[in-house]
Design a protein around this motif. Structure first.
Motif, PDB file in Angstrom:
ATOM      1  N   MET A  16       0.747  -1.061   0.302  1.00  0.00           N
ATOM      2  CA  MET A  16       0.181  -0.434  -0.105  1.00  0.00           C
ATOM      3  C   MET A  16       0.877   1.330  -0.034  1.00  0.00           C
ATOM      4  N   ALA A  17       0.682   1.953  -0.632  1.00  0.00           N
ATOM      5  CA  ALA A  17       1.404   3.408  -1.171  1.00  0.00           C
ATOM      6  C   ALA A  17       0.520   4.792  -0.017  1.00  0.00           C
ATOM      7  N   LEU A  18       2.390   5.396   0.547  1.00  0.00           N
ATOM      8  CA  LEU A  18       2.047   6.166   1.625  1.00  0.00           C
ATOM      9  C   LEU A  18       0.897   7.190   1.013  1.00  0.00           C
ATOM     10  N   SER A  19       0.496   7.215  -0.429  1.00  0.00           N
ATOM     11  CA  SER A  19      -0.342   8.100  -0.530  1.00  0.00           C
ATOM     12  C   SER A  19      -1.991   7.759  -0.863  1.00  0.00           C
ATOM     13  N   GLU A  20      -2.238   6.208  -0.194  1.00  0.00           N
ATOM     14  CA  GLU A  20      -3.138   5.730   0.227  1.00  0.00           C
ATOM     15  C   GLU A  20      -3.672   5.292   1.878  1.00  0.00           C
ATOM     16  N   LEU A  21      -3.015   5.362   2.223  1.00  0.00           N
ATOM     17  CA  LEU A  21      -3.040   5.778   4.097  1.00  0.00           C
ATOM     18  C   LEU A  21      -4.155   7.014   5.277  1.00  0.00           C
ATOM     19  N   PHE A  22      -4.546   6.049   5.637  1.00  0.00           N
ATOM     20  CA  PHE A  22      -5.276   7.517   6.825  1.00  0.00           C
ATOM     21  C   PHE A  22      -5.515   6.674   8.162  1.00  0.00           C
ATOM     22  N   ALA A  23      -5.556   7.861   8.492  1.00  0.00           N
ATOM     23  CA  ALA A  23      -5.112   7.897  10.584  1.00  0.00           C
ATOM     24  C   ALA A  23      -6.110   7.778  11.269  1.00  0.00           C
ATOM     25  N   GLY A  24      -6.442   7.384  12.124  1.00  0.00           N
ATOM     26  CA  GLY A  24      -7.641   7.496  12.752  1.00  0.00           C
ATOM     27  C   GLY A  24      -6.994   8.106  14.322  1.00  0.00           C
ATOM     28  N   VAL A  25      -7.849   9.117  14.553  1.00  0.00           N
ATOM     29  CA  VAL A  25      -7.443  10.611  15.610  1.00  0.00           C
ATOM     30  C   VAL A  25      -7.792  10.388  16.617  1.00  0.00           C
ATOM     31  N   ASP A  26      -7.803  10.565  17.986  1.00  0.00           N
ATOM     32  CA  ASP A  26      -8.394  10.626  18.734  1.00  0.00           C
ATOM     33  C   ASP A  26      -7.828  11.559  20.170  1.00  0.00           C
ATOM     34  N   GLU A  27      -8.658  11.443  21.149  1.00  0.00           N
ATOM     35  CA  GLU A  27      -7.704  12.234  22.460  1.00  0.00           C
ATOM     36  C   GLU A  27      -7.953  11.690  23.758  1.00  0.00           C
ATOM     37  N   ALA A  28      -8.000  12.214  24.923  1.00  0.00           N
ATOM     38  CA  ALA A  28      -8.351  11.369  26.519  1.00  0.00           C
ATOM     39  C   ALA A  28      -7.670  12.667  27.272  1.00  0.00           C
ATOM     40  N   GLY A  29      -8.996  12.964  28.128  1.00  0.00           N
ATOM     41  CA  GLY A  29      -8.377  13.086  29.419  1.00  0.00           C
ATOM     42  C   GLY A  29      -9.054  15.407  28.894  1.00  0.00           C
ATOM     43  N   ARG A  30     -10.370  15.372  27.976  1.00  0.00           N
ATOM     44  CA  ARG A  30     -11.136  16.582  28.192  1.00  0.00           C
ATOM     45  C   ARG A  30     -11.688  17.121  29.071  1.00  0.00           C
ATOM     46  N   GLY A  31     -12.102  16.090  29.907  1.00  0.00           N
ATOM     47  CA  GLY A  31     -13.102  16.628  30.892  1.00  0.00           C
ATOM     48  C   GLY A  31     -11.879  16.372  32.112  1.00  0.00           C
ATOM     49  N   PRO A  32     -11.007  16.408  32.577  1.00  0.00           N
ATOM     50  CA  PRO A  32     -10.410  16.667  33.958  1.00  0.00           C
ATOM     51  C   PRO A  32      -9.677  17.491  34.337  1.00  0.00           C
ATOM     52  N   ALA A  66      -7.319  17.900  35.758  1.00  0.00           N
ATOM     53  CA  ALA A  66      -5.632  17.718  36.109  1.00  0.00           C
ATOM     54  C   ALA A  66      -5.043  17.192  35.151  1.00  0.00           C
ATOM     55  N   GLY A  67      -3.572  18.254  34.890  1.00  0.00           N
ATOM     56  CA  GLY A  67      -2.784  16.804  33.383  1.00  0.00           C
ATOM     57  C   GLY A  67      -2.821  17.828  32.357  1.00  0.00           C
ATOM     58  N   PRO A  68      -2.363  16.801  31.465  1.00  0.00           N
ATOM     59  CA  PRO A  68      -2.242  17.468  29.970  1.00  0.00           C
ATOM     60  C   PRO A  68      -3.434  16.726  29.206  1.00  0.00           C
ATOM     61  N   VAL A  69      -4.180  17.362  27.995  1.00  0.00           N
ATOM     62  CA  VAL A  69      -4.552  16.788  27.307  1.00  0.00           C
ATOM     63  C   VAL A  69      -4.469  15.834  26.101  1.00  0.00           C
ATOM     64  N   ILE A  70      -4.041  14.424  25.701  1.00  0.00           N
ATOM     65  CA  ILE A  70      -3.353  13.909  25.150  1.00  0.00           C
ATOM     66  C   ILE A  70      -4.211  12.935  23.600  1.00  0.00           C
ATOM     67  N   ALA A  71      -2.846  13.120  22.803  1.00  0.00           N
ATOM     68  CA  ALA A  71      -4.060  13.222  21.567  1.00  0.00           C
ATOM     69  C   ALA A  71      -3.081  11.782  20.775  1.00  0.00           C
ATOM     70  N   ALA A  72      -3.601  10.799  19.757  1.00  0.00           N
ATOM     71  CA  ALA A  72      -2.691  10.047  19.207  1.00  0.00           C
ATOM     72  C   ALA A  72      -3.232   9.895  17.674  1.00  0.00           C
ATOM     73  N   ALA A  73      -2.552   9.838  17.033  1.00  0.00           N
ATOM     74  CA  ALA A  73      -2.881   9.017  16.138  1.00  0.00           C
ATOM     75  C   ALA A  73      -2.241   7.919  15.277  1.00  0.00           C
TER      76      ALA A  73
END
Length: 192
Positions: free
Chosen positions: A1-17, A19-26
């Motif tokens: 699969m070529a890089l031009s065809e790849l897709f990323a899923g993105v979400d975060e954790a920690g909006r409601g706390p 304290a502490g940072p909000v962390i996202a991942a792709a």
């Protein structure tokens, strides 16, 4: 699969706390190495999340982690800080995927070929994977903060506004890792 065809899923954790940072991942999953059991991180036990996070790191084509610190959350507000963390997570992949699918109803501004997917953490495997990575990463950070700021119970409640956390906030005051723009913390600061 070529890089031009790849897709990323993105979400975060920690909006409601409070304290502490909000962390996202792709996460860009490898279609040739499927991972069974991916789901919204909130529906999984801590042990299951940890096991899946190991598999994701081992099998995904790319994992990027982004964050917004407490000062950024207080300056920007939690929504904009979350979007910033998501942008940083995509940037951490090292290349721009062909498409990005973001859990929720908003995409980071200026992110090309991005699509918001409401409930995506339960429906899109790559977003589920991102949800798991973000949650496991943030939970580990809150366990570390528990050692730096004993007495607040961060290892147990992960910074969320539980009765235990509110009581500790009243007893111990506001720590450096608390979000001053959040109402319970603001109220405590006003009393100090």
């Amino acid at each position: 699969m070529a890089l031009s065809e790849l897709f990323a899923g993105v979400d975060e954790a920690g909006r409601g706390p409070l304290a502490g940072p909000v962390i996202a991942a792709a996460v860009i999953l490898d279609p040739h190495l499927p991972i069974a059991g991916l789901a919204d991180s909130k529906t999984l036990s801590p042990g299951r999340r940890a096991a899946l996070a190991q598999q994701i790191h081992a099998r995904a084509l790319a994992v990027g982690i982004g964050r917004a610190e407490v000062a950024e959350i207080d300056q920007l507000n939690i929504l904009h800080a979350s979007l910033l963390a998501m942008q940083r997570a995509v940037d951490a992949l090292g290349f721009q995927p062909a498409r990005v699918q973001v859990d929720g109803n908003r995409c980071p501004p200026g992110m090309p070929r991005a699509e918001a997917v409401i409930g995506g953490d339960a429906r899109v495997p790559a977003i589920s994977a991102a949800s798991i990575i973000a949650k496991v990463t943030r939970d580990a950070e809150l366990v570390a903060l528990d050692a730096l700021y004993p007495g607040y119970g961060f290892a147990r409640h992960k910074g969320y506004p539980t009765a235990e956390h509110i009581a500790a906030l009243r007893r111990l005051g506001v720590s450096a890792c608390h979000r001053r723009s959040f109402a319970p913390v603001r109220r405590q600061l006003a009393q100090e």
